[in-house]
Write an enzyme that holds these catalytic residues in place. Structure first.
Site, PDB file in Angstrom:
ATOM      1  CE  LYS A 269      -4.131  -1.787   2.701  1.00 52.15           C
ATOM      2  NZ  LYS A 269      -5.027  -1.803   1.268  1.00 52.15           N
ATOM      3  NE  ARG A 343     -11.080  -9.581  -2.262  1.00 56.28           N
ATOM      4  CZ  ARG A 343     -11.390  -8.531  -3.426  1.00 56.28           C
ATOM      5  NH1 ARG A 343     -11.551  -8.927  -4.980  1.00 56.28           N
ATOM      6  NH2 ARG A 343     -11.519  -7.424  -3.071  1.00 56.28           N
TER       7      ARG A 343
HETATM    8  N1  BES Z   1      -8.322  -3.725   3.937  1.00 56.94           N
HETATM    9  C1  BES Z   1      -8.174  -3.366   2.709  1.00 56.94           C
HETATM   10  C2  BES Z   1      -9.521  -2.932   3.032  1.00 56.94           C
HETATM   11  C3  BES Z   1      -9.294  -1.184   2.830  1.00 56.94           C
HETATM   12  C4  BES Z   1      -9.102   0.730   2.680  1.00 56.94           C
HETATM   13  C5  BES Z   1     -10.754  -1.640   4.130  1.00 56.94           C
HETATM   14  C6  BES Z   1      -9.768   1.349   3.015  1.00 56.94           C
HETATM   15  C7  BES Z   1      -9.864  -0.225   4.513  1.00 56.94           C
HETATM   16  C8  BES Z   1     -10.045   0.936   3.906  1.00 56.94           C
HETATM   17  C9  BES Z   1      -8.312  -4.805   1.861  1.00 56.94           C
HETATM   18  O1  BES Z   1      -7.092  -6.081   1.981  1.00 56.94           O
HETATM   19  C10 BES Z   1      -7.659  -3.804   0.022  1.00 56.94           C
HETATM   20  O2  BES Z   1      -6.742  -3.706   0.488  1.00 56.94           O
HETATM   21  N2  BES Z   1      -8.260  -4.139  -0.409  1.00 56.94           N
HETATM   22  C11 BES Z   1      -8.309  -4.023  -2.117  1.00 56.94           C
HETATM   23  C12 BES Z   1      -8.594  -5.029  -2.585  1.00 56.94           C
HETATM   24  C13 BES Z   1      -8.029  -4.715  -4.447  1.00 56.94           C
HETATM   25  C14 BES Z   1      -6.657  -4.874  -4.455  1.00 56.94           C
HETATM   26  C15 BES Z   1      -8.635  -5.606  -5.742  1.00 56.94           C
HETATM   27  C16 BES Z   1      -8.339  -2.365  -2.088  1.00 56.94           C
HETATM   28  O3  BES Z   1      -9.795  -2.578  -1.718  1.00 56.94           O
HETATM   29  O4  BES Z   1      -7.985  -1.563  -2.796  1.00 56.94           O
HETATM   30 ZN    ZN Z   2      -5.265  -5.716   1.760  1.00 54.16          ZN
END
Ligand code: BES
Ligand code: ZN
Ligand code: ZN
Length: 488
Positions: A269, A343
């Site tokens: 991230k 997921r």
């Molecule tokens: N934990 C994150 C989702 C999230 C984002 C929670 C912001 C709280 C605040 C999750 O694991 C994630 O990173 N999801 C990605 C999925 C994508 C790579 C398909 C996302 O939402 O960008």
């Molecule tokens: Zn994630």
């Protein structure tokens, strides 16, 4: 906070501050003909104050009554009063009381036709206890900490009528605050091992049966997706299972995403997206908080709480984008993005739960997608489901608690988006399109025919600024919803 219910007159109650709510109609009555010293005090104190919803006045009592201050909050028009307005009104009262630095309060109210007294009292407790929270254990200067209310007296003529409602509201709200603490804690404190230890504490004090699978058992059982997400971390993964059998015909599983920190993995991230990722275990914390409450309330429900706990980190052992793994369910999964890890761990936890516990319905809670905030902001939780009845029940519980959920479609067409050229499915969808739904249809593959609902709490579980009784940072969204769902 100590909470008790006593009979008495508001002008004679010994407390630092009296918090009192009035409708516009009631205030007019009081202004016309005050019936006691308390009503005299608040009558015509400020001609701007009309009892409208959102209005608050702080009055220095100057010996007119026993208490030092009175805070009066408006409830608006009598026929428009709702529990949520009561929660918000008393929440505003707490914020006003904070200015006085006083810690002992008494709460009074006058009955409103539409709302039963026990419902009114419950909403008062929620408004006050949920507002009386701050995660300030890391603040060292006393002056930077908020002064918390220590004592609450609820003033009411027939205490026995509201006693049960108040007791259970106190229990629920204290545990919502407990849940908030788990989420707000440092990721290096609230580790996978710590989550298992907390589950153990909860089960030790109640009729909950605990099973914890360690990394060896996780590997042996073939929970490979959970194992691989956790590979980059120095803290080993855990599958934590709490079983509570309180009776009834349904057996419900609640499954929480317990990523104790989500760095994104090798699909790291960026700065700006990682700082709050200790809250990626909010689903797991809600499962713990809810199980604790159900056991303490001796709720009539059979519930299996399952937590998929691991940490999504980088390092020489971390799993790699492009790799393919076989899930517990036997479905092969292409890791298209290591940041779509929620997921993955849930897929194994869901499939394992269905196989081992055969629940009659299953609900998962997960901070799954950033996209859910694009859709709903922080006001509504995304719900996706394969079952109308379960969806409707969750929707109704949401309307009552104001932890509101709204269903998005999980139509078959969306399943095309998660097809993989190298494996059965992949863990991403169609780029930025329908990201929340892609996450859901991925999960749906792992529940078979079991009625299932997925709650994406990423948008609602954490706030950048406080809103009434919801504090900045973690707010424990989901606990009150589920308690209402099971017990309401
Ligand atoms: N934990 C994150 C989702 C999230 C984002 C929670 C912001 C709280 C605040 C999750 O694991 C994630 O990173 N999801 C990605 C999925 C994508 C790579 C398909 C996302 O939402 O960008
Ligand atoms: Zn994630
Ligand atoms: Zn995540």
């Amino acid at each position: 906070m100590e909470v008790s219910i006593i009979k008495g007159d508001l002008d004679k109650v010994e407390a630092d501050v009296i918090a009192y709510s009035v409708t516009e109609e009631k205030l007019k009555e009081i202004n016309k003909k005050p019936r006691d010293k308390f009503e005299e005090l608040i009558s015509n104190v400020n001609s701007e104050f009309k009892g409208e919803f959102g209005q608050t006045v702080l009055i220095h009592a100057k010996n007119a009554i026993k208490a030092t201050y009175a805070v009066v909050v408006g409830l608006g028009k009598e026929n428009e009063v709702e529990p949520e307005k009561i929660r918000k009104a008393y929440s505003s009262a707490v914020l006003k009381i904070r200015e006085t630095k006083k810690t002992g309060i008494a709460a009074g109210f006058s009955a409103v036709k539409k709302i039963k007294d026990e419902e009114f009292a419950k909403s008062i407790v929620e408004g006050i206890l949920l507002t009386n929270y701050a995660f300030d254990k890391y603040k060292t200067e006393e002056k930077d900490k908020i002064k918390k209310i220590e004592n609450l007296l609820i003033i009411y003529d027939k205490p026995e009528n509201i006693l049960d409602a108040v007791d259970s509201a106190v229990l629920v709200c204290s545990n919502v605050n407990f849940t908030r603490d788990l989420i707000n804690e440092n990721a290096d404190v609230m580790t996978t091992l710590k989550l298992a230890e907390i589950a153990k504490n909860i089960s030790g004090k109640s009729k909950i049966r605990l099973t914890v699978l360690d990394e060896k058992q996780i590997a042996k059982e073939g929970l490979n997706l959970l194992l691989n997400v956790g590979r980059g971390s120095k803290y080993p993964p855990r599958l934590i299972i709490l079983e509570y059998n309180g009776g009834g015909k349904e057996k419900t599983a609640i499954v929480g995403k317990g990523i104790t920190f989500d760095s994104g993995g090798l699909n790291l991230k960026p700065t700006g997206s990682m700082e709050t990722m200790k809250y990626d275990m909010a689903g797991a914390a809600v499962v713990l908080g809810t199980m604790k409450i159900l056991a303490e309330l001796k709720a009539k429900a059979n519930v299996v709480g399952v937590i998929a706990a691991c940490e999504n980190m980088i390092g020489p052992n971390a799993q790699k984008p492009g790799d393919v793994y076989k899930s517990y369910a036997g479905i092969s999964v292409e890791i298209a993005n290591t940041d779509a890890e929620g997921r993955l761990v849930l897929a194994d936890a869901l499939a394992y739960t269905v196989k081992k516990f055969k629940p009659s319905r299953i609900i998962d809670l997960a901070t799954l997608t950033g996209a859910v905030s694009v859709t709903f902001g922080s006001y509504v939780c995304g719900l996706m489901s394969n079952n109308d009845k379960l969806s409707n029940e969750l929707f109704e519980a949401g309307q009552i608690t104001y932890e509101r959920v709204w269903r998005l479609p999980a139509y078959d067409e969306y399943k095309d988006d998660i097809k993989s050229e190298i494996a059965d499915i992949k863990n991403t969808g169609d780029g930025r399109n329908a990201g929340t739904i892609s996450g859901a249809v991925f999960l749906e593959k792992f529940v078979g025919n079991t009625p299932w609902a997925h709650l994406d709490i990423a948008g609602v579980g954490w706030l950048d600024k406080p809103r009434y009784y919801l504090p900045k940072f973690a707010n424990g969204f989901g606990v009150r919803l589920l308690v209402e769902f099971f017990n309401g």
